[in-house]
Design a protein around this motif. Structure first.
Motif, PDB file in Angstrom:
ATOM      1  N   ASP A  68       0.881  -1.251   0.006  1.00 10.84           N
ATOM      2  CA  ASP A  68      -0.031  -0.002  -0.237  1.00 10.84           C
ATOM      3  C   ASP A  68       0.836   1.217   0.228  1.00 10.84           C
ATOM      4  O   ASP A  68       0.469   2.235  -0.810  1.00 10.84           O
ATOM      5  N   HIS A 120       0.755   3.933  -3.205  1.00  9.85           N
ATOM      6  CA  HIS A 120       0.175   5.135  -2.940  1.00  9.85           C
ATOM      7  C   HIS A 120       1.278   6.205  -2.583  1.00  9.85           C
ATOM      8  O   HIS A 120       0.883   7.686  -3.012  1.00  9.85           O
ATOM      9  N   GLN A 121       2.407   6.060  -2.067  1.00 13.29           N
ATOM     10  CA  GLN A 121       3.369   6.972  -1.852  1.00 13.29           C
ATOM     11  C   GLN A 121       4.777   7.034  -2.973  1.00 13.29           C
ATOM     12  O   GLN A 121       5.193   7.986  -3.023  1.00 13.29           O
TER      13      GLN A 121
END
Length: 364
Positions: free
Chosen positions: A187, A191-192
């Protein structure tokens, strides 16, 4: 613009070229650039657009890469180009890695020029850093070859995001690597960073088990995103079990920047907590970075606990290894690459201009 034929691509039936360098697998029409911005289809061929051009050269202490077990105290000639194949929202070098302005690449130097400059300045190694050398692999490999001919080591500071074939070619010419393991969840990576965790783990496993490249790991701890106890425990246990307890890991402090400029900086207590978790998980050499922490910068003997290399930031305060790189107290060999003694470069950072040598020519 320094166009240079790129490797690691193939032609698709529709005329596009697919880049096979990293897991992004960019598919490019003529004139189009990849996500890294520096690999481009030009007249039906894949080209690297930054070969022989740099955003600047500096001589650093090797501990700044950070590498604490690779010829401590020595100097390293550091440089990068522009662009990146990740999209980290927290990038600390975003003005270089996210640059779309090739005019900022003011310094020109061929691989021979760089190797000669490193030798002339007395550097033990050359580091490909500031942005990820994966995206300028051809330039980095050619420079590493020129360095090796002169007895100069090559260091890759990288996120480790690349495919297997170019990875084999790339690391055949590297002597050390510091790999950013940015987090331990898919995740976070998705997302980063706009990337995936698995290819990075594959690179770490490859480096540790299939090469002689000296490996250290860095994880930048960002408050609330990758600094929880469960994630740090899982990361530390994976490194200890899959890579081995001797692999050094550096937990470093985040400062607000780029797209995450509203988050708070990492408290020093978070780094201390992460270090304790990693030590409890069985890792022998765990460091803190971007904070003033003499204990977190000191290398201890894994057998008897004697302080072998004491550091304050990037400055070595005491060095107690014997000429074979072993603990003088108990004889335990310290994992790493050590010469007959410690270097004396200190904590300086020296910008340098690379002279072009007529004997080697310039590829720019």
């Amino acid at each position: 613009m320094a166009l240079h034929p790129a490797r690691y691509w193939h032609r698709l039936d529709d005329g596009r070229l697919q880049c096979d360098l990293c897991p992004r697998d960019c598919r490019l029409h003529d004139g189009q650039r990849g996500a890294c911005f520096v690999r481009q289809q030009v007249d039906g061929q894949m080209m690297l657009t930054t070969y022989g051009r740099s955003s600047g050269f500096c001589i650093d202490p090797i501990e700044k890469k950070p590498l604490n077990h690779f010829h401590p105290g020595t100097s390293v000639l550091s440089f990068g180009t522009a662009g990146c194949n990740l999209a980290c929202k927290f990038c600390q070098n975003w003005d270089i890695s996210k640059s779309r302005d090739m005019d900022r690449l003011m310094d020109s130097a061929s691989p021979t020029d760089i190797a000669n400059a490193a030798m002339g300045h007395g550097c033990r190694s050359v580091a490909f850093t500031y942005n990820d050398p994966v995206i300028f692999a051809e330039y980095a490999i050619d420079t590493a070859k020129a360095c090796r001919e002169r007895g100069i080591a090559s260091v890759a500071v990288t996120a480790g995001y690349m495919h297997a074939e170019p990875r084999r070619d790339f690391y055949a010419h590297m002597d050390a690597a510091n790999v950013d393991l940015k987090a331990f969840t898919e995740d976070f990576y998705l997302h980063q960073t706009g990337a995936h965790l698995a290819p990075v783990l594959d690179t770490l496993l490859y480096l540790r088990h299939e090469t002689t490249v000296w490996l250290e790991i860095t994880t930048l701890l960002i408050p609330g995103l990758n600094d929880s106890n469960p994630e740090l425990t899982a990361l530390s246990r994976w490194v200890a079990n899959e890579l081995g307890p001797d692999v050094p890991i550096h937990f470093t402090a985040f400062h607000p920047d780029y797209k995450l400029d509203t988050l708070p900086p990492t408290p020093p207590a978070t780094l201390t907590r992460a270090r304790r978790i990693a030590l409890d998980a069985g890792l022998k050499h765990v460091y803190t970075g971007n904070v003033h922490d003499v204990d977190g910068g000191t290398t201890h003997c894994a057998a008897c606990g004697l302080a072998l290399i004491e550091r304050d930031w990037h400055r070595i305060l005491a060095y107690r290894l014997d000429p074979q790189g072993a603990c003088p107290g108990c004889g335990q060999q310290l994992a790493g690459r050590f010469g007959s003694g410690v270097g004396t470069f200190g904590a300086r950072r020296v910008p340098v201009h690379i002279q072009t040598y007529s004997s080697g020519g310039s590829s720019c």
